[in-house]
Design a protein around this motif. Structure first.
Motif, PDB file in Angstrom:
ATOM      1  N   LEU A  84      -2.200   5.046   7.150  1.00 61.76           N
ATOM      2  CA  LEU A  84      -2.413   5.002   5.701  1.00 61.76           C
ATOM      3  C   LEU A  84      -3.830   5.439   5.319  1.00 61.76           C
ATOM      4  O   LEU A  84      -4.179   5.443   4.135  1.00 61.76           O
ATOM      5  CB  LEU A  84      -2.148   3.588   5.175  1.00 61.76           C
ATOM      6  CG  LEU A  84      -0.665   3.179   5.092  1.00 61.76           C
ATOM      7  CD1 LEU A  84      -0.539   1.675   4.860  1.00 61.76           C
ATOM      8  CD2 LEU A  84       0.037   3.949   3.980  1.00 61.76           C
ATOM      9  N   GLY A  85      -4.637   5.802   6.304  1.00 61.13           N
ATOM     10  CA  GLY A  85      -5.969   6.307   6.030  1.00 61.13           C
ATOM     11  C   GLY A  85      -7.065   5.259   6.030  1.00 61.13           C
ATOM     12  O   GLY A  85      -8.202   5.553   5.639  1.00 61.13           O
ATOM     13  N   PHE A  86      -6.742   4.048   6.483  1.00 56.18           N
ATOM     14  CA  PHE A  86      -7.713   2.962   6.421  1.00 56.18           C
ATOM     15  C   PHE A  86      -8.648   2.940   7.627  1.00 56.18           C
ATOM     16  O   PHE A  86      -8.299   3.392   8.716  1.00 56.18           O
ATOM     17  CB  PHE A  86      -7.003   1.617   6.295  1.00 56.18           C
ATOM     18  CG  PHE A  86      -6.688   1.258   4.871  1.00 56.18           C
ATOM     19  CD1 PHE A  86      -7.420   0.307   4.201  1.00 56.18           C
ATOM     20  CD2 PHE A  86      -5.674   1.923   4.186  1.00 56.18           C
ATOM     21  CE1 PHE A  86      -7.151  -0.002   2.881  1.00 56.18           C
ATOM     22  CE2 PHE A  86      -5.387   1.625   2.869  1.00 56.18           C
ATOM     23  CZ  PHE A  86      -6.137   0.660   2.208  1.00 56.18           C
ATOM     24  N   GLN A 104      -4.076   7.979  -3.013  1.00 53.88           N
ATOM     25  CA  GLN A 104      -4.297   7.298  -1.746  1.00 53.88           C
ATOM     26  C   GLN A 104      -5.468   6.333  -1.894  1.00 53.88           C
ATOM     27  O   GLN A 104      -6.559   6.715  -2.305  1.00 53.88           O
ATOM     28  CB  GLN A 104      -4.587   8.288  -0.618  1.00 53.88           C
ATOM     29  CG  GLN A 104      -4.738   7.609   0.743  1.00 53.88           C
ATOM     30  CD  GLN A 104      -4.770   8.606   1.884  1.00 53.88           C
ATOM     31  OE1 GLN A 104      -4.917   9.808   1.668  1.00 53.88           O
ATOM     32  NE2 GLN A 104      -4.638   8.120   3.098  1.00 53.88           N
ATOM     33  N   ILE A 105      -5.212   5.090  -1.577  1.00 52.44           N
ATOM     34  CA  ILE A 105      -6.258   4.074  -1.625  1.00 52.44           C
ATOM     35  C   ILE A 105      -7.119   4.187  -0.367  1.00 52.44           C
ATOM     36  O   ILE A 105      -6.605   4.249   0.751  1.00 52.44           O
ATOM     37  CB  ILE A 105      -5.644   2.664  -1.708  1.00 52.44           C
ATOM     38  CG1 ILE A 105      -4.925   2.472  -3.049  1.00 52.44           C
ATOM     39  CG2 ILE A 105      -6.701   1.586  -1.507  1.00 52.44           C
ATOM     40  CD1 ILE A 105      -5.853   2.355  -4.236  1.00 52.44           C
ATOM     41  N   LEU A 159       0.829  -1.211   0.000  1.00 52.73           N
ATOM     42  CA  LEU A 159       0.000   0.000   0.000  1.00 52.73           C
ATOM     43  C   LEU A 159       0.863   1.260   0.000  1.00 52.73           C
ATOM     44  O   LEU A 159       0.562   2.230  -0.709  1.00 52.73           O
ATOM     45  CB  LEU A 159      -0.939  -0.005   1.210  1.00 52.73           C
ATOM     46  CG  LEU A 159      -2.044  -1.068   1.182  1.00 52.73           C
ATOM     47  CD1 LEU A 159      -2.779  -1.097   2.517  1.00 52.73           C
ATOM     48  CD2 LEU A 159      -3.026  -0.807   0.048  1.00 52.73           C
ATOM     49  N   GLN A 160       1.935   1.250   0.788  1.00 49.82           N
ATOM     50  CA  GLN A 160       2.826   2.410   0.812  1.00 49.82           C
ATOM     51  C   GLN A 160       3.460   2.643  -0.551  1.00 49.82           C
ATOM     52  O   GLN A 160       3.472   3.782  -1.048  1.00 49.82           O
ATOM     53  CB  GLN A 160       3.916   2.209   1.867  1.00 49.82           C
ATOM     54  CG  GLN A 160       3.448   2.390   3.297  1.00 49.82           C
ATOM     55  CD  GLN A 160       4.579   2.165   4.289  1.00 49.82           C
ATOM     56  OE1 GLN A 160       5.452   1.315   4.081  1.00 49.82           O
ATOM     57  NE2 GLN A 160       4.569   2.902   5.384  1.00 49.82           N
ATOM     58  N   LYS A 161       3.963   1.592  -1.154  1.00 46.71           N
ATOM     59  CA  LYS A 161       4.615   1.733  -2.455  1.00 46.71           C
ATOM     60  C   LYS A 161       3.620   2.130  -3.533  1.00 46.71           C
ATOM     61  O   LYS A 161       3.945   2.918  -4.436  1.00 46.71           O
ATOM     62  CB  LYS A 161       5.324   0.433  -2.829  1.00 46.71           C
ATOM     63  CG  LYS A 161       6.580   0.160  -2.001  1.00 46.71           C
ATOM     64  CD  LYS A 161       7.301  -1.092  -2.467  1.00 46.71           C
ATOM     65  CE  LYS A 161       8.601  -1.291  -1.708  1.00 46.71           C
ATOM     66  NZ  LYS A 161       9.315  -2.526  -2.139  1.00 46.71           N
TER      67      LYS A 161
END
Length: 261
Positions: free
Chosen positions: A172-174, A151-152, A141-143
């Protein structure tokens, strides 16, 4: 009290004899909406039929990591086509990595990234299955976000990670979704995670027909009505009222999946 069960599998055979009665029980329990997840494309038609039979059911389309070897040259197009054509599709998934039951790491990663691309293209959230693979999922996810600049959005479903791992995905916003496992006596890390998740990132689910929560643990089939027991346990862990958890998780589910109730 109104609840949203953000992860169900109602198309499984165990629900076929009495799905109408199961629905009556979830309605009686205050479950006002459900998000039906998907394991593989062979399920698309049955899941779509349930979503159109019951107005309160939305659904996702995708390929589970344990079925990654079923990915074919046209699988991505199948997912993209249905997600683009049916307004009841609110997410792509479930997707992700499972290193507990399988070791085809490269195949799982390829399928995961292909579905991230579809979700990004359609601006849909993702439903991520992550078992014994938090480090690898975080890295992907970071890559992805660094490489694409996008941003996913999504949820770590049926979360079983430690508080440290939980914070990785919050950063990561999840969103983080808890299932019946949070009610299990020895699930100390999961319970600690449920206590520390930010209120605006918290979701609840059953993952039915699996993982019946306490006090229904002895029942082989879990069902959406039992998400109320998940809400009660999360409320106790966070020292909040179940009504507050109901309101917050319902708002969060609507925000993530674009639900209009």
């Amino acid at each position: 009290m109104q609840l949203i069960d953000t992860h169900v599998h109602l198309n499984f055979d165990s629900f076929q004899p009495d799905l109408a009665a199961v629905r009556s029980r979830w309605q009686a329990a205050g479950v006002i909406h459900l998000v039906h997840s998907c394991v593989e494309p062979a399920e698309f038609s049955s899941i779509q039929a349930i979503a159109h039979q019951f107005p309160e059911v939305s659904f996702a389309v995708g390929l589970h990591p344990l079925d990654a070897d079923q990915w074919q040259s046209d699988t991505g197009e199948q997912i993209l086509s249905l997600a683009s054509s049916d307004s009841k599709v609110v997410a792509i998934g479930e997707m992700g990595l499972d290193f507990y039951k399988a070791n085809n790491y490269e195949q799982q990663q390829m399928v995961f990234e292909a579905q991230l691309a579809i979700a990004s293209h359609l601006n849909l959230p993702v439903i991520i299955h992550c078992r014994d693979a938090a480090v690898a999922v975080r890295e992907i996810l970071q890559k992805w976000q660094e490489r694409t600049g996008n941003q996913i959005r999504g949820v770590m479903h049926c979360w079983g990670g430690t508080p440290e791992e939980t914070q990785w995905f919050l950063d990561l916003g999840f969103y983080i979704s808890f299932s019946g496992t949070v009610t299990f006596k020895n699930a100390k890390a999961i319970q600690a995670s449920a206590a520390m998740v930010k209120s605006d990132r918290l979701l609840i689910e059953t993952d039915c027909p699996f993982l019946s929560p306490v006090p229904k643990r002895g029942e082989k089939r879990n069902e959406p009505a039992y998400v109320s027991h998940v809400a009660e346990q999360v409320a106790a862990l966070r020292k909040e009222t179940v009504e507050a958890i109901s309101v917050q998780t319902t708002q969060n589910a609507c925000r993530l999946f674009g639900l209009v109730l």
